[in-house]
Design a protein around this motif. Structure first.
Motif, PDB file in Angstrom:
ATOM      1  N   TRP A  11     -11.086  -4.801  -2.161  1.00 56.12           N
ATOM      2  CA  TRP A  11     -10.181  -5.454  -3.120  1.00 56.12           C
ATOM      3  C   TRP A  11      -9.498  -6.658  -2.482  1.00 56.12           C
ATOM      4  O   TRP A  11      -9.410  -7.743  -3.072  1.00 56.12           O
ATOM      5  CB  TRP A  11      -9.144  -4.447  -3.614  1.00 56.12           C
ATOM      6  CG  TRP A  11      -8.209  -4.990  -4.654  1.00 56.12           C
ATOM      7  CD1 TRP A  11      -8.362  -4.928  -6.005  1.00 56.12           C
ATOM      8  CD2 TRP A  11      -6.969  -5.694  -4.422  1.00 56.12           C
ATOM      9  NE1 TRP A  11      -7.309  -5.543  -6.636  1.00 56.12           N
ATOM     10  CE2 TRP A  11      -6.438  -6.028  -5.697  1.00 56.12           C
ATOM     11  CE3 TRP A  11      -6.273  -6.069  -3.284  1.00 56.12           C
ATOM     12  CZ2 TRP A  11      -5.238  -6.721  -5.848  1.00 56.12           C
ATOM     13  CZ3 TRP A  11      -5.074  -6.768  -3.430  1.00 56.12           C
ATOM     14  CH2 TRP A  11      -4.568  -7.083  -4.685  1.00 56.12           C
TER      15      TRP A  11
ATOM     16  N   ILE B  30      -6.111   2.364  -6.422  1.00 51.89           N
ATOM     17  CA  ILE B  30      -6.842   2.633  -5.183  1.00 51.89           C
ATOM     18  C   ILE B  30      -5.932   3.467  -4.293  1.00 51.89           C
ATOM     19  O   ILE B  30      -4.773   3.103  -4.059  1.00 51.89           O
ATOM     20  CB  ILE B  30      -7.225   1.330  -4.450  1.00 51.89           C
ATOM     21  CG1 ILE B  30      -8.034   0.399  -5.363  1.00 51.89           C
ATOM     22  CG2 ILE B  30      -8.027   1.647  -3.184  1.00 51.89           C
ATOM     23  CD1 ILE B  30      -8.290  -0.964  -4.752  1.00 51.89           C
TER      24      ILE B  30
ATOM     25  N   THR C  94      -0.098  -8.169   3.214  1.00 50.06           N
ATOM     26  CA  THR C  94      -0.200  -6.771   2.794  1.00 50.06           C
ATOM     27  C   THR C  94       0.808  -5.963   3.582  1.00 50.06           C
ATOM     28  O   THR C  94       0.880  -6.070   4.815  1.00 50.06           O
ATOM     29  CB  THR C  94      -1.622  -6.227   3.033  1.00 50.06           C
ATOM     30  OG1 THR C  94      -2.538  -6.931   2.179  1.00 50.06           O
ATOM     31  CG2 THR C  94      -1.696  -4.744   2.722  1.00 50.06           C
TER      32      THR C  94
ATOM     33  N   LEU D 148      -9.788  -0.509  -0.445  1.00 51.98           N
ATOM     34  CA  LEU D 148      -8.666  -1.419  -0.254  1.00 51.98           C
ATOM     35  C   LEU D 148      -9.130  -2.736   0.369  1.00 51.98           C
ATOM     36  O   LEU D 148      -8.742  -3.829  -0.077  1.00 51.98           O
ATOM     37  CB  LEU D 148      -7.604  -0.775   0.641  1.00 51.98           C
ATOM     38  CG  LEU D 148      -6.723   0.300   0.012  1.00 51.98           C
ATOM     39  CD1 LEU D 148      -5.920   1.019   1.095  1.00 51.98           C
ATOM     40  CD2 LEU D 148      -5.783  -0.298  -1.028  1.00 51.98           C
TER      41      LEU D 148
ATOM     42  N   ALA E  95      -0.872  -0.509  -4.440  1.00 49.54           N
ATOM     43  CA  ALA E  95      -2.007   0.405  -4.516  1.00 49.54           C
ATOM     44  C   ALA E  95      -1.674   1.727  -3.829  1.00 49.54           C
ATOM     45  O   ALA E  95      -1.394   1.725  -2.635  1.00 49.54           O
ATOM     46  CB  ALA E  95      -3.236  -0.236  -3.839  1.00 49.54           C
TER      47      ALA E  95
ATOM     48  N   ILE F 159       0.852  -1.190   0.000  1.00 47.85           N
ATOM     49  CA  ILE F 159       0.000   0.000   0.000  1.00 47.85           C
ATOM     50  C   ILE F 159       0.886   1.237   0.000  1.00 47.85           C
ATOM     51  O   ILE F 159       1.770   1.386   0.848  1.00 47.85           O
ATOM     52  CB  ILE F 159      -0.936   0.005   1.223  1.00 47.85           C
ATOM     53  CG1 ILE F 159      -1.937  -1.154   1.125  1.00 47.85           C
ATOM     54  CG2 ILE F 159      -1.681   1.336   1.329  1.00 47.85           C
ATOM     55  CD1 ILE F 159      -2.852  -1.282   2.338  1.00 47.85           C
TER      56      ILE F 159
END
Length: 434
Positions: free
Chosen positions: A65, A54, A74, A62, A31, A6
């Motif tokens: 998804w 995103i 993640t 998020l 993302a 992220i």
């Protein structure tokens, strides 16, 4: 393993680049990512990195998804999603996420929380106090002769700290934040700390809730211009390691900071799994923690990950699972340097859409990697998109060689208004151990 990162800056490009080297990683997403991240490929299978459009703070999208795609891990790069509780949201869905929870992220999200925590557990820090009344804040600044750091309590995009050399500067910061509310709710409370003299360094430690694995020191350059002048920025360049602490002194500094911090976390039920990044001033009386961050620094990530010899995926997985190894991390003996190239106008309003040339030529220099922070790809042409555009990173046997290589790469890159510092590492080059 399927991995989602992220964020979309230079730090995240470095994280993606390093994760793509792991044989465990089969699918890699970012993302929102950026154009440079989208050009990376997983080393062992050649699969491309997929950028997902995103935003890093769009937590509902998020989570939706991730609920559908089910990433195995993640990795959260920026501070704001952590402060908003993205890790908590993922964990509630049964998804493994690396980074501190919302409660643990308070070490960065609230300067008040961090200051009071350090006082409770004897972590060496500048003398300071917390204020909600601007008049009381002004009186305390006056008791320090106006020489102080005024810090907004909440996150403020790197703009929440002012170093003041006199009372007028302190009062201006207090007025701007507590009265005029230029930082919004982040400035409702402030921490005022005494101004310390010394050398500032960045420390990092990977944590799993019980233990912490320390990194070498690095040093960022926050001011825009040479000689540490001009406005504060998100960071104009860094290098690792620094010469300011030998191995014994570094171990002592970490012991003075990390041991009481871990004890405090355990005492208060804070299960910190992620990256703790204390900004530290090395004073004549020993190290003092200026602030805590709860994620990789930027551009510190770029120099750390080019030197790290461990598998990053394995480390982050173990951190999230609470099972970090006791063995120390492995680091290249070489020095890494990162030079940030910024847009005209940065850190204020900056230009976008300027064509960038020379990226391929720069990376032809052995040991050079260019990390993208704010770029786009338009009709096959690299263009600027952010304030900090690129992080030109070089690995070499020592600091002078790494600087020579990095600046040689910088000379091959061009975009209109490109600005950068030409004195990265100047303190280390002048340093003579007492």
């Amino acid at each position: 393993m399927k991995v989602l990162v992220i964020g979309g800056g230079g730090r995240e490009h470095a994280l993606v680049w390093k994760l793509a080297q792991s044989p465990h990683v089969t699918d890699l997403y970012c993302a929102p990512g950026n154009a440079g991240i989208a050009s990376e490929r997983i080393r062992h299978n050649g699969a491309p990195v997929h950028c997902v459009p995103i935003g890093a703070e769009d937590l509902p999208t998020l989570v939706a998804w991730a609920r559908e795609q089910r990433p195995d891990l993640t990795v959260v790069g920026p501070d704001n999603p952590l402060a908003l509780g993205v890790v908590d949201r993922f964990q509630a869905e049964g998804l493994r996420a690396w980074g501190p929870t919302r409660v643990a992220a308070q070490f960065e999200a609230s300067k008040v929380f961090a200051q009071q925590f350090m006082e409770r557990y004897g972590i060496p820090a500048p003398r300071g106090a917390v204020f909600e009344d601007p008049r009381a804040a002004s009186r305390y600044a006056a008791s320090l002769g106006g020489r102080c750091a005024v810090k907004a309590d909440g996150l403020a995009l790197g703009k929440g700290v002012r170093v003041c050399r006199n009372q007028a500067e302190a009062d201006a910061a207090i007025e701007d934040w507590m009265v005029r509310r230029l930082l919004g709710p982040a400035g409702a409370r402030v921490v005022i700390q005494e101004l310390l003299e010394g050398i500032e360094v960045s420390l990092h430690a990977l944590c799993d809730g019980r233990t912490a694995l320390p990194f070498p020191t690095s040093q960022d350059h926050k001011r825009l211009k040479d000689g540490d002048t001009g406005p504060n920025t998100g960071g104009m360049g860094t290098y690792c390691p620094t010469p300011f602490l030998d191995e014994t002194q570094l171990a002592q500094a970490y012991a003075q900071i990390l041991q009481p911090w871990l004890k405090g976390c355990q005492a208060e039920g804070i299960d910190f799994r992620g990256l703790l990044y204390p900004g530290v001033m090395l004073t004549a009386n020993g190290p003092r923690v200026l602030e805590f961050n709860v994620r990789f620094g930027d551009p510190e990530t770029q120099v750390y990950l080019t030197r790290l010899e461990n598998d990053l995926f394995e480390l982050l997985w173990a951190s999230a699972e609470g099972s970090l190894p006791s063995a120390p991390l492995r680091w290249s003996a070489q020095t890494s340097v990162c030079i940030v190239l910024a847009s005209a106008g940065y850190p204020g309003d900056y230009r976008k859409g300027c064509p960038i040339s020379g990226l391929e030529e720069a990376e032809q220099i052995p040991g050079v990697k260019v990390f993208h922070a704010g770029t786009d790809r338009v009709n096959g042409q690299w263009v600027t998109k952010g304030g900090r555009v690129l992080g030109v990173t070089a690995l070499a046997p020592d600091l002078p060689a790494a600087l020579q290589k990095a600046y040689a790469a910088v000379e091959r890159i061009h975009f209109d208004g490109m600005q950068y510092r030409r004195d990265i590492g100047h303190r280390a080059l002048r340093w003579q151990r007492p």
